[in-house]
Every structure is written in C-alpha cells, then in structure tokens.
Design a protein around this motif. Structure first.
Motif, PDB file in Angstrom:
ATOM      1  N   ILE A 271      30.180 100.412  48.686  1.00 39.83           N
ATOM      2  CA  ILE A 271      29.035 101.308  48.865  1.00 39.83           C
ATOM      3  C   ILE A 271      27.751 100.582  48.458  1.00 39.83           C
ATOM      4  O   ILE A 271      27.689  99.975  47.387  1.00 39.83           O
ATOM      5  N   GLY A 272      26.760 100.628  49.310  1.00 38.22           N
ATOM      6  CA  GLY A 272      25.469  99.999  48.988  1.00 38.22           C
ATOM      7  C   GLY A 272      25.551  98.485  49.083  1.00 38.22           C
ATOM      8  O   GLY A 272      25.336  97.778  48.109  1.00 38.22           O
ATOM      9  N   THR A 273      25.818  97.998  50.273  1.00 42.17           N
ATOM     10  CA  THR A 273      26.121  96.563  50.427  1.00 42.17           C
ATOM     11  C   THR A 273      24.886  95.657  50.384  1.00 42.17           C
ATOM     12  O   THR A 273      25.006  94.449  50.187  1.00 42.17           O
TER      13      THR A 273
ATOM     14  N   THR B 139      28.857 100.030  53.392  1.00 44.12           N
ATOM     15  CA  THR B 139      27.849 101.028  53.763  1.00 44.12           C
ATOM     16  C   THR B 139      26.511 100.720  53.099  1.00 44.12           C
ATOM     17  O   THR B 139      26.456  99.995  52.107  1.00 44.12           O
ATOM     18  N   ASP B 140      25.481 101.284  53.633  1.00 48.67           N
ATOM     19  CA  ASP B 140      24.210 101.355  52.917  1.00 48.67           C
ATOM     20  C   ASP B 140      23.423 102.521  53.507  1.00 48.67           C
ATOM     21  O   ASP B 140      23.665 102.932  54.653  1.00 48.67           O
ATOM     22  N   ILE B 141      22.500 103.017  52.715  1.00 54.45           N
ATOM     23  CA  ILE B 141      21.653 104.097  53.219  1.00 54.45           C
ATOM     24  C   ILE B 141      20.411 103.509  53.887  1.00 54.45           C
ATOM     25  O   ILE B 141      19.753 104.150  54.701  1.00 54.45           O
TER      26      ILE B 141
ATOM     27  N   ALA C  19      25.431 105.205  55.747  1.00 58.93           N
ATOM     28  CA  ALA C  19      25.895 106.470  55.158  1.00 58.93           C
ATOM     29  C   ALA C  19      25.289 106.661  53.788  1.00 58.93           C
ATOM     30  O   ALA C  19      25.004 105.694  53.072  1.00 58.93           O
ATOM     31  N   ASP C  20      25.114 107.916  53.431  1.00 62.80           N
ATOM     32  CA  ASP C  20      24.736 108.270  52.071  1.00 62.80           C
ATOM     33  C   ASP C  20      26.045 108.412  51.293  1.00 62.80           C
ATOM     34  O   ASP C  20      26.840 109.312  51.555  1.00 62.80           O
ATOM     35  N   MET C  21      26.277 107.458  50.444  1.00 62.27           N
ATOM     36  CA  MET C  21      27.511 107.405  49.678  1.00 62.27           C
ATOM     37  C   MET C  21      28.751 107.560  50.574  1.00 62.27           C
ATOM     38  O   MET C  21      28.930 106.764  51.485  1.00 62.27           O
TER      39      MET C  21
END
Ligand code: SAM
Ligand code: GLN
Length: 276
Positions: free
Chosen positions: A109-111, A132-134, A160-162
């Motif tokens: 998450i949050g790459t 993923t990242d927002i 994506a968000d989380m």
C-alpha cells in the motif's frame, strides 16, 4: 572545468570537494572527468548554477537529478513523489529475511515510485505483487520504473485509497511504509522534506498512527483465511501507543530497530523474530 568548479564553490560557499561531488552528480559523470573537460559550455554552467541554487533552497538532490538509488536499482523519481529512504532498503531486507512462508499474493500500500514493490518482486519470485497508491503522480512514476526494470509482468499497479479496490480474503502479505509523521510535527521537519515532499506521503494524522491503525484493523478482512501478515514502517515515538493497541488485538507482533538504533519496523503475524 576546474575553473568552473572553483568559481561555483566560491559563489555557493561550498568546499571544492563538495562542489566536485555535486557537479559530478548533477552532470551524472564521474568526478575525475570534470578535470578532463577543458572548458564548460556556457549553457551547462548556467544550468549548474540554477540547480545549485535549487539545492541551496532546500530542494532534495533526488528531485534535481530525477533519480534515486534503492538497493541495486537506479530508480527515476518525479518531483512530488516521496523519495525512498535508506531505512526502507533495510525494511525490504528484513521482510525477506523474516518471512516464514511463501506468499502467493503480496499487497504494497502506498508504493510511491515503486521501490518496495520492485525489490519484493525480485526477492519473492513466486509471488504476485499488487502495488497501490492514492496519488496518480506516484503511480505514473512507479509505472515508469516497473517497466524500465522489466517487472511489468510481476507487479500490478492500482489506484486505490488503502484497500478500497480489493475484495475480502485475497492477500498473504501486506506491506506498507505509511505516512506516519504526527500532523503536529510536520512543521518541525527539515525544510527539504516539509516544503518539497508530498504532504499526503508523510502526514499520519494526529499522533501519526491513524493510517497504521487503519491498516492493521482492516488487514484481517483482506487476508487469506483472515490470517493477517503485515509489515509496516512506524516511528520510534509511536511504539508505546501501538503496543497498547496491539495487545488487545490477539495477534503476534514485534518491533525492530533501524540501523540508527530507533524502532522503525512493526511485524504482525507470521514472521521469525530473530530471523532463524
Ligand atoms: N513506498 C514508498 C517508499 O517506501 O518509498 C512510498 C512511501 S510514502 C511514505 C507513503 C505513500 O502512501 C505515498 O506515496 C502516498 O501517496 C501514499 N498514500 C497516502 N495515502 C494513501 C491512501 N489513503 N491509500 C494509498 N496510498 C496512500
Ligand atoms: N520524513 C519521514 C522519514 O523518512 C517520513 C516517513 C514516513 O512518513 N513514512 O523519516
């Protein structure tokens, strides 16, 4: 070029050695080459002057050279995307050393620029990696690194968000270097971080642990058989609060220190504490 280095060193109040190092980094050439070049093109000197001014103003050098070293990879970094830290290189090493199973599907998450996802894809050749990242800018940056390093067949990038893009029970390992700086501490960060790195990459909300808690809370739901295995970066100041929160969660967990002796890593689930 020797004269240029000397001139710039005076102008920017840097030692000749510092100037050599910076100029060779900016020009992406070895230092000794500076002394083989008889003269420097006027445009190059102007460009160097502009870049040195940016550096003096606190712009991280990675945003000027647009590259960053992460383990054995030279990655592209877009200004506005979080710059991977050396402590995160060690984080990846720890995950690979301590993991007690072969994960089929890993979620990062949050790459950011893709550093962790790329290193994990190489270290865990049997795993499918979903990163993923927002931030769309971060995803563009990650996409470029992933395709330049030929990992496109191994890593799926998703905005994506989380966990919002995922369905129940699909991950064997969840990895995240979350935003974890307490909002109330953002203003006291070094200028180069505070003014130039993206706020949503570092701001962990009040107390810094909101994001971390949300991940741990939801990890079970998104994990295969509800067996959550989560590796997270955290801040040393958050250990006590996180510990009292985790004690009520009936999960195995432990904290580890970084190379500077500060707690920075939290492992929840099926990991070998001592790496045996
Ligand atoms: N993984 C990279 C690394 O270790 O260098 C970047 C980590 S950076 C500390 C945190 C990342 O999380 C940023 O890229 C940021 O855009 C992303 N992020 C922030 N909020 C998010 C959210 N709600 N869902 C997914 N990603 C998020
Ligand atoms: N500047 C912080 C650090 O690297 C930000 C880290 C984070 O929030 N993940 O120490």
């Amino acid at each position: 070029m020797r004269e240029v280095v000397e001139k710039l060193s005076k102008e920017f109040e840097l030692s000749v050695e510092e100037t050599e190092l910076i100029v060779s980094t900016l020009l992406r050439r070895p230092r000794f080459e500076l002394y083989f070049r008889k003269s420097a093109d006027h445009n190059i000197v102007n460009l160097l002057r502009m870049e040195l001014t940016q550096l003096k103003n606190g712009v991280p050098i990675e945003y000027i050279t647009k590259q960053v070293q992460f383990l054995r990879y030279t990655l592209k970094i877009f200004p506005g995307v979080f710059i991977p830290r050396l402590e995160t290189e060690y984080f990846v090493e720890l995950i690979v050393k301590l993991i007690d199973f072969v994960p089929e599907r890993v979620c990062e998450i949050g790459t950011g620029c893709g550093a962790i996802a790329i290193a994990l894809a190489e270290a865990l050749p049997q795993s499918e990696i979903i990163a993923t990242d927002i931030s769309t800018l971060a995803l563009e940056n990650a996409r470029e690194n992933i395709s330049l390093l030929n990992f496109a067949h191994r890593i799926n990038l998703i905005r994506a968000d989380m966990f919002s893009a995922f369905s129940k029970g699909i991950f064997d390992l969840i990895v995240c270097n979350p935003p974890y700086i307490p909002t109330e501490r953002i203003l006291s960060l070094p200028k180069s971080v505070r003014d130039f790195e993206p706020r949503n990459a570092i701001d962990g909300g009040f107390g810094g642990i909101e994001f971390i808690k949300r991940i741990i809370d939801r990890a079970k739901y998104y994990s295969v058989d509800s067996k959550c295995n989560v590796a997270l970066e955290i801040d040393d100041d958050e250990v006590i609060t996180l510990e009292s929160y985790l004690r009520n969660e009936s999960v195995n967990y432990f904290f580890l220190k970084d190379l500077f002796g500060r707690y920075r890593y939290l492992f929840v689930g099926n990991f070998r504490k001592n790496g045996e």
